[in-house]
Write a protein that holds these residues in place. Sequence first.
Motif, short mmCIF file in Angstrom:
data_model
loop_
_atom_site.label_atom_id
_atom_site.label_comp_id
_atom_site.label_asym_id
_atom_site.label_seq_id
_atom_site.Cartn_x
_atom_site.Cartn_y
_atom_site.Cartn_z
N GLU A 1 53.55 12.81 24.63
CA GLU A 1 53.59 11.95 23.48
C GLU A 1 52.39 10.88 23.67
O GLU A 1 51.77 10.17 22.86
CB GLU A 1 54.82 11.07 23.18
CG GLU A 1 55.87 11.88 22.72
CD GLU A 1 57.13 11.32 22.00
OE1 GLU A 1 57.27 10.06 22.24
OE2 GLU A 1 58.02 11.75 21.77
N LEU B 1 55.68 18.76 24.94
CA LEU B 1 54.35 18.22 24.37
C LEU B 1 54.23 16.82 24.80
O LEU B 1 55.39 16.01 24.51
CB LEU B 1 53.94 18.41 23.02
CG LEU B 1 53.55 19.77 22.49
CD1 LEU B 1 53.76 19.97 20.99
CD2 LEU B 1 52.50 20.29 23.03
N PHE C 1 47.00 17.06 24.30
CA PHE C 1 48.25 16.51 23.21
C PHE C 1 48.44 17.88 22.84
O PHE C 1 49.82 17.83 22.31
CB PHE C 1 47.70 15.70 22.34
CG PHE C 1 47.55 14.17 22.77
CD1 PHE C 1 48.82 13.60 22.98
CD2 PHE C 1 46.54 13.48 22.75
CE1 PHE C 1 48.77 12.22 23.04
CE2 PHE C 1 46.39 11.99 22.86
CZ PHE C 1 47.71 11.50 23.31
N ASN C 2 47.98 18.91 22.69
CA ASN C 2 48.34 20.27 22.24
C ASN C 2 49.04 21.25 23.28
O ASN C 2 48.97 22.29 23.04
CB ASN C 2 47.38 20.73 21.04
CG ASN C 2 47.15 19.86 20.13
OD1 ASN C 2 47.98 19.95 19.10
ND2 ASN C 2 46.28 19.24 19.80
N LEU C 3 49.00 20.70 24.61
CA LEU C 3 49.25 21.60 25.63
C LEU C 3 50.97 21.51 25.97
O LEU C 3 51.08 20.24 26.69
CB LEU C 3 48.31 21.38 26.81
CG LEU C 3 48.64 22.15 28.23
CD1 LEU C 3 48.47 23.63 27.85
CD2 LEU C 3 47.81 21.76 29.18
N PRO C 4 51.74 22.18 25.64
CA PRO C 4 53.02 22.25 26.12
C PRO C 4 53.15 22.62 27.56
O PRO C 4 52.59 23.56 28.27
CB PRO C 4 53.72 23.19 25.31
CG PRO C 4 52.81 24.29 24.89
CD PRO C 4 51.60 23.60 24.72
N SER D 1 48.50 14.25 31.32
CA SER D 1 49.44 14.35 30.47
C SER D 1 50.54 13.81 31.19
O SER D 1 50.96 13.82 32.17
CB SER D 1 49.48 15.88 30.29
OG SER D 1 50.83 16.21 29.31
N GLN E 1 42.47 15.80 23.11
CA GLN E 1 42.85 16.75 21.98
C GLN E 1 43.69 17.76 22.50
O GLN E 1 44.70 18.45 22.20
CB GLN E 1 41.87 17.07 20.88
CG GLN E 1 41.42 15.89 20.08
CD GLN E 1 40.05 16.14 19.20
OE1 GLN E 1 39.37 17.12 19.71
NE2 GLN E 1 40.07 15.44 18.21
N SER E 2 42.90 18.49 23.53
CA SER E 2 43.57 19.62 24.10
C SER E 2 44.72 19.23 24.97
O SER E 2 45.90 20.01 24.66
CB SER E 2 42.57 20.37 25.14
OG SER E 2 42.69 21.48 25.96
N HIS F 1 46.86 8.34 21.15
CA HIS F 1 45.88 9.37 20.20
C HIS F 1 44.51 9.43 20.59
O HIS F 1 43.93 8.57 21.17
CB HIS F 1 46.05 8.71 18.70
CG HIS F 1 45.49 9.55 17.70
ND1 HIS F 1 44.02 9.76 17.41
CD2 HIS F 1 46.13 10.45 16.88
CE1 HIS F 1 43.78 10.61 16.47
NE2 HIS F 1 44.91 11.15 16.15
#
Length: 411
Positions: A84, A82, A74-77, A44, A71-72, A27
């Motif tokens: 974990e 995505l 974690f939200n980037l597929p 990532s 944060q960016s 997180h």
Amino acid sequence: MELLEYQVKEWFREIGIPVLPSQKIEHPTDLKRLKINYPIVLKSQVYGGERANVGGVRFAETTIDAIAAAQSIFNLPILGELPEVLLAEVKYDAEQEFYLAVVLDTAVCRPILLGCTQADIDWESAGEKMQHVVVEQEFSPFYARRLALKMGLQGALMQSVSAVVEKMYQLFVEKDLDLVEINPLGVSSSDQVMALNGNVSVNERAIARHPDLAEMARKMVTRHSNIDFKPHLGNWDGVELHGKIGILGNGTGSVLATLDLVVNAGGKPGICLNLRHGFPTDTSPTTFCDRLDKALNILAGDKSIQVILINFLGSLPQVEEVVEVIANYVPHHKNDRKPQVLRSNNGSKSRRESHLPRLVVRLAGSEFDAARKYLATIKTSSDTSIVVIENLDEAVVEAVRLVKLTSHKKF
């Protein structure tokens, strides 16, 4: 089965391959408790490649910058996935970058050591730059030094690279791997080496021999809530498409042929499984009946599957038991038969739904004559059915028809 980078580097660290100080980030707020020094790189942790080109790798100088970057990411597929977790790692400035790998060459049935003094390899012209050494007999440091010499290395750098190759081979054997790759291997101005990124591919047939690998495989299956078995070195065991017809077969050819026919008939295949081999998550030997029973429950648990098409060709062990597994799949004595509770190999229970996918069974072979007659006599409830057909083309057409019939009933 492939591992994520942070898992690979844990293995590298344990076996003695040099890796940078790093920390797993689950997180963005974990970065407030970072135990490594800035500047750092955030990566990532996904299975898709080319993450650096789409923003999956970012540098940060401070905690505030790192949290925003995390944060960016974690939200980037990346290829629809995505992450974990992220990997936070100390930034490293390399003067040179090499490529190293140990791979199982199925053509010669021997491990091969690969090395190149360029990390970014154009694989179309890799033959001109890539050096290789075939491990023809029992491994010794001689093979690693020979690869380093073929790469043109000398002195301390040759020793450093050779030592890394030895550890890679040790890992390759201990974990029953098909591939160990370091890309890139960073080289500092003082000829110190560092594995900056790594990749391993586990031989799926060997998972059951390693409790730690079996546990990882179970977690991967649970996490993604599917059976995403990928083709690897010709051992095709299954794949998840996203259609409504599940396919079970007793060989690669039977499964692939059935899949093609379903598509050509206008149907959409769903989960397809080859039951000739055990599942990668099985930690103990299984029989064909065990695998059939487990596969039927996997497909019954997928709400998108409306029809299960079974195509068994040639010969099977325990034919009578196989027929009983198929027959017991549906509650064919509706008034006096309770919902069946099954126990899977990992000990967990799963209750079959009252509404099950319909079965279309194709059994081809003289030993199946009695089996076909027996299954054809089974009377099922109105919600389920077993259709027994000897001709594969007709079985495929019937499976597609049943899916369309089920879809019409919903409307």
